[in-house]
Design an enzyme around this catalytic site. Structure first.
Site, PDB file in Angstrom:
ATOM      1  N   ALA A 193       0.779  -1.235   0.000  1.00 57.73           N
ATOM      2  CA  ALA A 193       0.000   0.000   0.000  1.00 57.73           C
ATOM      3  C   ALA A 193       0.813   1.289   0.000  1.00 57.73           C
ATOM      4  O   ALA A 193       0.375   2.294  -0.557  1.00 57.73           O
ATOM      5  CB  ALA A 193      -0.947   0.003   1.200  1.00 57.73           C
ATOM      6  N   ALA A 194       1.974   1.314   0.659  1.00 55.25           N
ATOM      7  CA  ALA A 194       2.714   2.573   0.792  1.00 55.25           C
ATOM      8  C   ALA A 194       3.169   3.078  -0.583  1.00 55.25           C
ATOM      9  O   ALA A 194       3.434   2.269  -1.477  1.00 55.25           O
ATOM     10  CB  ALA A 194       3.919   2.363   1.705  1.00 55.25           C
ATOM     11  N   PRO A 195       3.224   4.401  -0.783  1.00 55.49           N
ATOM     12  CA  PRO A 195       3.003   5.470   0.199  1.00 55.49           C
ATOM     13  C   PRO A 195       1.546   5.810   0.481  1.00 55.49           C
ATOM     14  O   PRO A 195       1.263   6.570   1.392  1.00 55.49           O
ATOM     15  CB  PRO A 195       3.719   6.665  -0.425  1.00 55.49           C
ATOM     16  CG  PRO A 195       3.621   6.427  -1.894  1.00 55.49           C
ATOM     17  CD  PRO A 195       3.715   4.933  -2.078  1.00 55.49           C
ATOM     18  N   GLY A 196       0.579   5.308  -0.319  1.00 58.61           N
ATOM     19  CA  GLY A 196      -0.805   5.405   0.113  1.00 58.61           C
ATOM     20  C   GLY A 196      -1.776   6.181  -0.744  1.00 58.61           C
ATOM     21  O   GLY A 196      -2.930   6.338  -0.362  1.00 58.61           O
ATOM     22  N   SER A 197      -1.382   6.667  -1.918  1.00 58.99           N
ATOM     23  CA  SER A 197      -2.326   7.439  -2.734  1.00 58.99           C
ATOM     24  C   SER A 197      -3.483   6.564  -3.223  1.00 58.99           C
ATOM     25  O   SER A 197      -4.641   6.992  -3.224  1.00 58.99           O
ATOM     26  CB  SER A 197      -1.605   8.078  -3.923  1.00 58.99           C
ATOM     27  OG  SER A 197      -0.969   7.094  -4.723  1.00 58.99           O
ATOM     28  N   LYS A 198      -3.180   5.327  -3.623  1.00 56.41           N
ATOM     29  CA  LYS A 198      -4.250   4.421  -4.068  1.00 56.41           C
ATOM     30  C   LYS A 198      -5.092   3.967  -2.876  1.00 56.41           C
ATOM     31  O   LYS A 198      -6.309   3.797  -2.996  1.00 56.41           O
ATOM     32  CB  LYS A 198      -3.658   3.213  -4.799  1.00 56.41           C
ATOM     33  CG  LYS A 198      -2.894   3.558  -6.070  1.00 56.41           C
ATOM     34  CD  LYS A 198      -2.354   2.313  -6.735  1.00 56.41           C
ATOM     35  CE  LYS A 198      -1.404   2.648  -7.872  1.00 56.41           C
ATOM     36  NZ  LYS A 198      -0.144   3.275  -7.389  1.00 56.41           N
ATOM     37  N   ASP A 245       2.010  -3.069   4.259  1.00 54.53           N
ATOM     38  CA  ASP A 245       3.301  -2.867   3.594  1.00 54.53           C
ATOM     39  C   ASP A 245       4.375  -3.582   4.391  1.00 54.53           C
ATOM     40  O   ASP A 245       4.308  -3.654   5.627  1.00 54.53           O
ATOM     41  CB  ASP A 245       3.647  -1.384   3.460  1.00 54.53           C
ATOM     42  CG  ASP A 245       4.651  -1.149   2.331  1.00 54.53           C
ATOM     43  OD1 ASP A 245       4.217  -0.967   1.181  1.00 54.53           O
ATOM     44  OD2 ASP A 245       5.868  -1.180   2.606  1.00 54.53           O
ATOM     45  N   CYS A 256       3.831   0.076 -12.350  1.00 52.56           N
ATOM     46  CA  CYS A 256       4.208   1.264 -13.127  1.00 52.56           C
ATOM     47  C   CYS A 256       5.405   0.910 -14.002  1.00 52.56           C
ATOM     48  O   CYS A 256       6.308   1.721 -14.211  1.00 52.56           O
ATOM     49  CB  CYS A 256       4.500   2.454 -12.218  1.00 52.56           C
ATOM     50  SG  CYS A 256       5.659   2.118 -10.884  1.00 52.56           S
TER      51      CYS A 256
END
Length: 707
Positions: free
Chosen positions: A190-195, A220, A327
């Protein structure tokens, strides 16, 4: 006895870091003789590899792809759709923000006042006009004085949680996943957490002030990055959110309590596997990858990506959906990982179409053929061609299926590849999988519920055992939930007149002994999961601060409301602790920046004064109507005064919605820097003048003595 080996000071990473920082502080800073050289935006291996894989359909498209790869990435942001004020903020952005944007961009580019400026572009594939793209880079916004108001806007609204700055393609996986308020959601990396923040917004999207029955669990493996995750999600103040720290590839099996009271294996309705990757799709914002890129990165990550995806599929409920995303543009990290698992799952998993959730998005379909290559760019059509020396690097699971199976059986063409030139974004890969039936290695058992009905249940496969090792990181404070006889709750219940359906067991603190300083609130399902599983995995954070100890004389309750938790407990607070205030009064309360001199009640409008009658001193909820939207914030009623308990960023946000004056909150760092330089020059001039005066006085004294 001495300390265990892993606890000695020499081995302790925190002590080591402290020593290193101390040593660095003692050293004089190194001054470079030459300026930093610009990064050369070229990599022959990168170009040769991707041209061979034919990720673009033609030479002309390839040229466009490479040209965009070398350009700066535009800034994108989205308005948090789960907030009640989202539509009101969108209206203000369109009316006021765009006008300032046009003026600032013209000044930045030194253009005529009547020159045309490309307007901010709405991302049409994102629902309800909630995502926008600016044709400016992060560097433009940070380093250009004409844009300082735009920069301030982005900082304040991001900090208050009403917008999120996020790369456009990064918004796609949560949209495709289709999270609903009742879903149990797992974000594995999950980090850094925008999604993660976007998943939380989707969970709360259907709210009318009600707390969702589902939850988001964000995990994470890196302890330090978990705190980045907490910081990112903290802005959204969700009681249905928990952060865990563990290895996603061996994520433990968990339990939860069903509605009928039976304890069952916890399977998730939605799983996001945004796995670690080589990241070459982010070259536009991480230019240093140009110098570092090589094929070994993808080959080394393939196995880890496969294990995380496999574990995610095991934790997924039958009928549930999983998004696999990276990505990276490399098929070894994308289509090859999916094919590797699909081949083993015996049609239990299927890649399904997801483009329908993204109308107008431009993309390329997934590759159905690719050729793995060694680090020296030797390509192989099959594993049999790989020499013995390379077989530890290039594995059988990296090779594509026969072309007809790639489409007809594995549906690799249903994957989405987003390339930078298609809509001026970064590069990204997304695939949506649905679990049609239990995996071949999962077992199905018959269970009898509390109501006597028999049903089938798929047991969760236990992850492979790993060698026990010392876990680095901070030791977390305990999560101590209230019981039904909690004295603190009696005080809260009486003062705030909490409704009968408020569940006191959902309140918790982080200390077992001593006075409770902060009281947090979480949803019932989060409490249940934590209590059943806190020994299975390290829990980092959960709950939203809702009450804060604030012992004051002549006040019945030792706690006040916390602004970050108001949205969650507001619906339960009684009418005697609510005050409807007029718009101009709330502006006056928010504009007061001196906490020692809050506005007198007598200075407020007659309507607000009337509403304050009969309200006992202490913490209360201030409410105000703005265009059919009810704004609510925490207030404090004193004997003669009234104040708003709001932090700076929320203050700016609310004043913006109310149409208040923001001048005192606007910070021009460029002007501040000039003022500081000017002040320093004035001080130096004053010092020189003083020295000159002293010299003149000394000379005069010398002349007198000579006479």
């Amino acid at each position: 006895m001495g300390k265990p080996k892993h606890m000695t000071n020499k081995q302790n990473p925190f002590a080591k870091k402290k020593r290193n920082n101390k040593e660095k502080a003692a050293e004089a800073p190194v001054r470079r003789d030459k300026p930093y050289e610009s990064i050369v935006l070229e990599n022959e291996s990168f170009e040769a590899y991707y041209k061979h894989q034919q990720i673009c359909g033609s030479d002309a498209e390839w040229d466009q792809f490479m040209a965009h790869m070398r350009r700066n990435l535009p800034v994108t942001f989205r308005i948090t759709g789960s907030k009640a004020q989202a539509q009101l903020l969108l209206k203000l952005i369109k009316e006021d923000f765009f006008e300032e944007y046009f003026r600032a961009v013209k000044e930045l580019r030194k253009e005529e006042p009547d020159a045309l400026v490309e307007p901010p572009r709405c991302l049409e594939w994102y629902p309800r006009e909630m995502a926008w793209q600016l044709e400016l880079s992060r560097k433009d916004i940070r380093r250009s004085e004409p844009l300082f108001k735009l920069h301030n806007f982005l900082i304040s609204e991001t900090s208050s949680g009403y917008i999120s700055r996020q790369e456009a393609v990064s918004m796609i996986p949560p949209l495709v996943l289709g999270v609903e308020p009742h879903h149990k959601v797992l974000d594995m990396c999950a980090a850094p957490g925008s999604k993660t923040a976007q998943l939380i917004e989707s969970l709360h999207a259907g709210d009318g002030g009600t707390i969702p029955s589902g939850f988001v669990m964000a995990n994470d493996v890196d302890n330090n990055r978990c705190y980045m995750l907490v910081h990112q999600a903290k802005r959204l103040n969700s009681p249905c959110f928990v952060v865990t720290n563990g290895d996603s590839s061996t994520f433990p099996s968990m339990q939860y309590t069903k509605d009928d009271g039976t304890v069952s294996p916890l399977k998730f309705d939605r799983v996001l596997c945004d796995v670690p990757c080589s990241g070459d799709g982010t070259l536009r914002k991480n230019a240093d990858i140009w110098n570092k890129w090589n094929l070994a990165q993808a080959s080394n990550l393939h196995g880890l990506q496969y294990r995380i995806l496999k574990r995610g599929a095991e934790l997924l409920e039958v009928g549930g959906k999983l998004v696999y995303s990276t990505c990276s543009l490399n098929p070894i990290e994308n289509e090859a990982v999916l094919h590797h698992l699909l081949k083993e799952s015996d049609d239990s998993l299927e890649i399904v179409e997801c483009s329908g959730a993204l109308p107008t998005l431009k993309y390329s379909t997934g590759l159905t053929y690719w050729e793995p290559a060694s680090k020296d760019l030797t390509f192989y059509k099959s594993f049999e061609e790989v020499p013995e020396s390379q077989r530890t690097v290039l594995r059988p699971g990296m090779f594509p299926p026969p072309k007809e199976e790639a489409v007809n059986r594995y549906h690799l063409d249903r994957c989405l590849r987003i390339l930078p030139h298609q809509q001026n974004t970064g590069g990204f890969f997304v695939a949506l999988l649905e679990k049609k039936k239990p995996l071949p290695w999962e077992t199905v058992t018959a269970v009898v519920g509390a109501d006597g009905q028999e049903s089938s249940e798929t047991a969760i496969v236990e992850p492979p055992q790993k060698k026990t090792k010392y876990m680095r990181g901070f030791k977390e404070d305990p999560f101590v939930f209230f019981d039904e006889k909690e004295e603190v709750f009696d005080s809260l219940n009486k003062f705030f007149q909490l409704s009968a359906d408020f569940e006191p067991r959902n309140l918790l603190t982080r200390c077992k002994v001593g006075k409770k300083k902060n009281v947090y609130f979480c949803s019932s399902i989060v409490r249940d999961i934590v209590q059943l599983n806190e020994k299975r995995i390290k829990m980092i954070n959960l709950g939203v601060k809702s009450f804060v100890r604030c012992a004051t004389r002549n006040i019945e309750c030792d706690f006040r409301l916390a602004s970050e938790g108001l949205a969650n407990v507001n619906a339960y607070i009684g009418s005697q602790r609510r005050v409807m205030v007029q718009k101009q009064d709330l502006i006056a309360l928010l504009s007061c920046t001196d906490p020692t001199r809050p506005p007198e009640i007598s200075s407020l409008t007659a309507e607000t004064q009337k509403n304050l009658q009969g309200v006992a001193s202490g913490s209360c909820v201030l409410e105000c109507m703005v265009e059919d939207v009810k704004l609510a914030t925490v207030g404090w009623k004193g004997a003669m005064s009234l104040r708003a308990y709001v932090d700076q960023y929320d203050t700016v946000h609310m004043l913006r919605l109310l149409g208040g004056d923001l001048t005192k909150f606007e910070k021009n760092k460029f002007q501040d820097k000039r003022d500081a330089v000017e002040a320093q020059e004035d001080d130096e001039q004053d010092a020189n003048d003083d020295m000159a005066a002293d010299d003149a006085e000394s000379a005069a004294v010398q002349e007198e003595s000579n006479e």
